[in-house]
Design a protein around this motif. Structure first.
Motif, short mmCIF file in Angstrom:
data_model
loop_
_atom_site.label_atom_id
_atom_site.label_comp_id
_atom_site.label_asym_id
_atom_site.label_seq_id
_atom_site.Cartn_x
_atom_site.Cartn_y
_atom_site.Cartn_z
N PHE A 39 35.11 -43.11 162.83
CA PHE A 39 35.94 -42.40 161.83
C PHE A 39 35.12 -41.76 160.74
CE2 PHE A 39 38.97 -45.35 163.56
CZ PHE A 39 40.12 -44.93 163.34
N ARG A 40 33.70 -42.01 160.75
CA ARG A 40 32.95 -41.57 159.68
C ARG A 40 31.72 -40.79 160.61
NH1 ARG A 40 31.67 -45.29 154.77
NH2 ARG A 40 31.01 -43.16 154.02
N TRP A 45 35.00 -39.98 155.65
CA TRP A 45 36.17 -40.40 156.61
C TRP A 45 36.59 -38.83 157.40
CZ3 TRP A 45 36.76 -45.04 158.04
CH2 TRP A 45 36.66 -46.03 156.86
N ASP A 46 36.88 -39.26 158.40
CA ASP A 46 37.49 -37.81 159.08
C ASP A 46 38.49 -38.43 159.85
OD1 ASP A 46 37.99 -35.41 160.35
OD2 ASP A 46 36.24 -35.50 161.73
N LEU A 47 39.76 -38.81 159.36
CA LEU A 47 40.85 -39.31 160.21
C LEU A 47 41.66 -38.32 160.99
CD1 LEU A 47 42.53 -41.48 157.18
CD2 LEU A 47 40.91 -42.05 159.23
N VAL A 50 40.05 -37.78 164.36
CA VAL A 50 40.29 -39.17 165.24
C VAL A 50 41.82 -38.78 165.74
CG1 VAL A 50 40.83 -41.45 165.27
CG2 VAL A 50 38.88 -40.64 164.09
N GLN A 236 33.81 -40.54 168.15
CA GLN A 236 34.81 -40.42 167.50
C GLN A 236 36.01 -40.62 168.44
OE1 GLN A 236 35.93 -36.44 165.91
NE2 GLN A 236 35.86 -37.53 163.82
N ALA A 239 36.29 -44.15 169.60
CA ALA A 239 36.85 -45.13 168.24
C ALA A 239 38.32 -44.95 168.39
CB ALA A 239 36.13 -44.78 166.82
N ALA A 240 38.62 -43.68 168.55
CA ALA A 240 40.28 -43.55 168.68
C ALA A 240 40.66 -44.18 169.84
CB ALA A 240 40.60 -42.13 168.88
#
Length: 548
Positions: A39-40, A45-47, A50, A236, A239-240
């Motif tokens: 996410f980072r 933060w880069d929602l 994701v 990323q 994580a998603a």
């Protein structure tokens, strides 16, 4: 009254402190660290990034394949498992316990072994079907692996059903199908739905089976997380998918918990198994077919391990286990990996049983207030979370979060045992909790009224009940730890790889001797886990029924 409440709260804190601390350091921290890096990715933060991952066409294909293959595998598992559950728990015939133990073994076989066994079957005796590397092969492996869940969970419920309503319906003129549909099936529905949800969970999070039989062409969410973290370093994307997987699995666990019947201290006398009748022939035939389905890949694995590249019978593959294979495929021989795997599994078993006992004692003590009941329920759910997180995510999280002070465990010999203990912990807890919940609280009160302190009550009341379930939980944890592959594949180094990791490496190296060694090593690993589960079946403790 206030003093008694305070003592209960202090006892709860004392019991839960150690397992909560271990879970926080070795589960919550690695998982959040792994997901946080996704996410980072650049330190902020880069929602949006994701969310963009979920729009990728390949991710859509992976999600769709995971859903439909898991649904088909779950349906086939129920079709085969329900008749077998009836035969093995309601009918009496010679060697019934041996057959039941044999059908339980696939669930604890290492997933890599299952994949290797099916590849040997589909490229050998069944090569004419041309199923190797197809979705059908993956689904067959998933059914093979999970049918024991249905047999044990639904069979235990079937075994304890009151037979009088069915007999009354039959006396009123209802046929066997009508009796099953109107009386038996409604009574079994919670166990069936609960078993189906757990089977779907295990199918959707399968790693070794899908990776071995599907490669990269047919990827599930679990294997896609592995690909994104190891080959592409796309944290990323991993994580998603991890967050999505955790949400789905949490929902399935909630369904299973809601449908799980609440154990009581009432003693129930199940009906005695009866001799088979002509009307039982269809269920018996399905059970025989299932037994053949389970035996076929294992037999193919054994036969393949005893032949060389020219098809001649030989023990050369087993003698080669003390070598490094052709072209130096390994750093250490297979025998060294087996010795290391056994020692790690023993350590992981001790850790998981100790933590599982503390958790089970924490969540089964009688709650006197609503707040206390909620806290104990939250603790129970908390320690089920390792079931809902990819072992790949956990293993990679260990590397990225526990490799620097003050938590520098990267070179610690305890890293792999701790990871394997966390994987086995939910199953240990679900084995011990029903046994503790079945103890009548009045026994503890009677012991207290006679002057027994907390430790004395534990020894007098709990220990006699827990002795056999603890032995079964230890055997179950040992078998699961011995075959764990997902997290260990990240943590084990070349010079101290466990046996499942070594088998996977042998498969990936060209040469008939390396493949023959993989078959022989798989047989050794399968025999070890099968022997453990036969011992577990002897102690007759509730294993898989407690998972639901």
């Amino acid at each position: 009254m206030a003093a008694a409440v305070e003592r209960r709260h202090l006892a709860l804190i004392a019991l839960a402190a150690i397992p909560v601390t271990v879970l926080a350091i070795f589960f919550v921290l690695p998982v959040t660290g792994m997901v946080g890096r996704g996410f980072r990715p650049e330190g902020h933060w880069d929602l949006v990034g994701v969310l963009d991952v979920l729009k990728r066409p390949r991710v859509h294909r992976v999600l769709w394949f995971t859903v439909w293959s898991s649904a088909v595998a779950t349906s086939l598992t129920l079709v085969l498992g329900l008749p077998a559950a009836y035969v093995l728990h309601r009918l009496a015939f010679p060697l019934r316990r041996l057959v039941r133990a044999a059908l339980l073994v696939p669930f604890v076989l290492p997933t890599v072994v299952v994949g290797v066994a099916f590849r040997e079957l589909l490229t050998g005796p069944l090569a004419w079907l041309d199923l190797d590397g197809t979705p059908a092969a993956i689904i067959a492996g998933l059914v093979f692996f999970n049918v024991a869940v249905v047999i044990r969970a639904v069979g235990a419920a079937w075994e304890s059903l009151d037979h009088r309503p069915a007999e009354a319906a039959a006396a009123l003129g209802a046929g066997p199908w009508a009796v099953f549909r109107t009386v038996t099936l409604p009574a079994l529905r919670p166990a069936i739905v609960g078993a189906a949800s757990v089977v779907f969970l295990f199918c959707a999070t399968a790693f070794g089976v899908v990776l071995t039989l599907g490669g990269l062409r047919y990827a599930s969410v679990e294997t896609e997380i592995y690909l994104l973290t190891t080959n592409l370093l796309d944290l990323q994307g991993a994580a998603a998918l991890s967050i999505l997987q955790l949400a789905v699995v949490t929902l399935l666990l909630a369904i299973g918990a809601r449908l799980r019947p609440t154990p009581t201290a009432v003693t129930r006398v199940p009906p005695r198994p009866r001799r088979p009748r002509l009307a039982d022939l269809p269920q018996i035939l399905v059970t025989v077919a299932l037994l053949a389905f389970v035996a076929a890949p294992i037999l193919a694995l054994v036969v393949g391990s005893l032949k060389d590249a020219d098809g001649h019978w030989t023990m050369a593959n087993y003698r080669a286990l003390n070598t490094l294979g052709t072209h130096q495929a390994l750093v250490e021989p297979v025998t060294t990996a087996l010795d290391l795997s056994l020692r790690i599994a023993i350590d992981a078993t001790l850790l998981s049983v100790l933590l599982g006992l503390l958790v089970a004692l924490s969540v089964t003590r009688r709650a006197h207030t609503r707040a206390e009941r909620r806290v104990r329920g939250a603790l129970d759910a908390l320690f089920m979370l390792p079931l809902g997180v990819s072992a790949v995510t956990l293993g990679f999280g260990f590397l990225v979060t526990l490799g620097r002070p003050p938590l520098n465990f990267r070179d610690s010999p305890w890293l792999v045992p701790i990871a394997q203990a966390l994987v086995a912990l939910p199953l240990v807890v679900r084995t011990l909790v029903p046994a503790l919940q079945g103890i009548d609280d009045r026994q503890r009160q009677a012991a207290a009224s006679l002057g027994a302190g907390p430790l004395r009550r534990l020894v007098v009341v709990e220990v006699p009940v827990l002795f056999r379930p603890v032995l079964a939980a230890a055997g179950f944890a040992f078998a699961v730890s011995l075959g764990e592959f997902g997290a260990t594949s990240f943590l084990a180094r070349d010079e101290n790889a466990t046996l499942p990791v070594v088998i996977f490496r042998l498969i990936g190296h060209p040469g008939p001797m390396n493949y023959g060694m993989a078959l022989a090593a798989s047989c050794v690993l399968a025999a070890t886990t099968a022997a453990v589960m036969l011992v577990v079946e002897r102690v007759r403790a509730p294993l898989l029924g407690g998972v639901l």
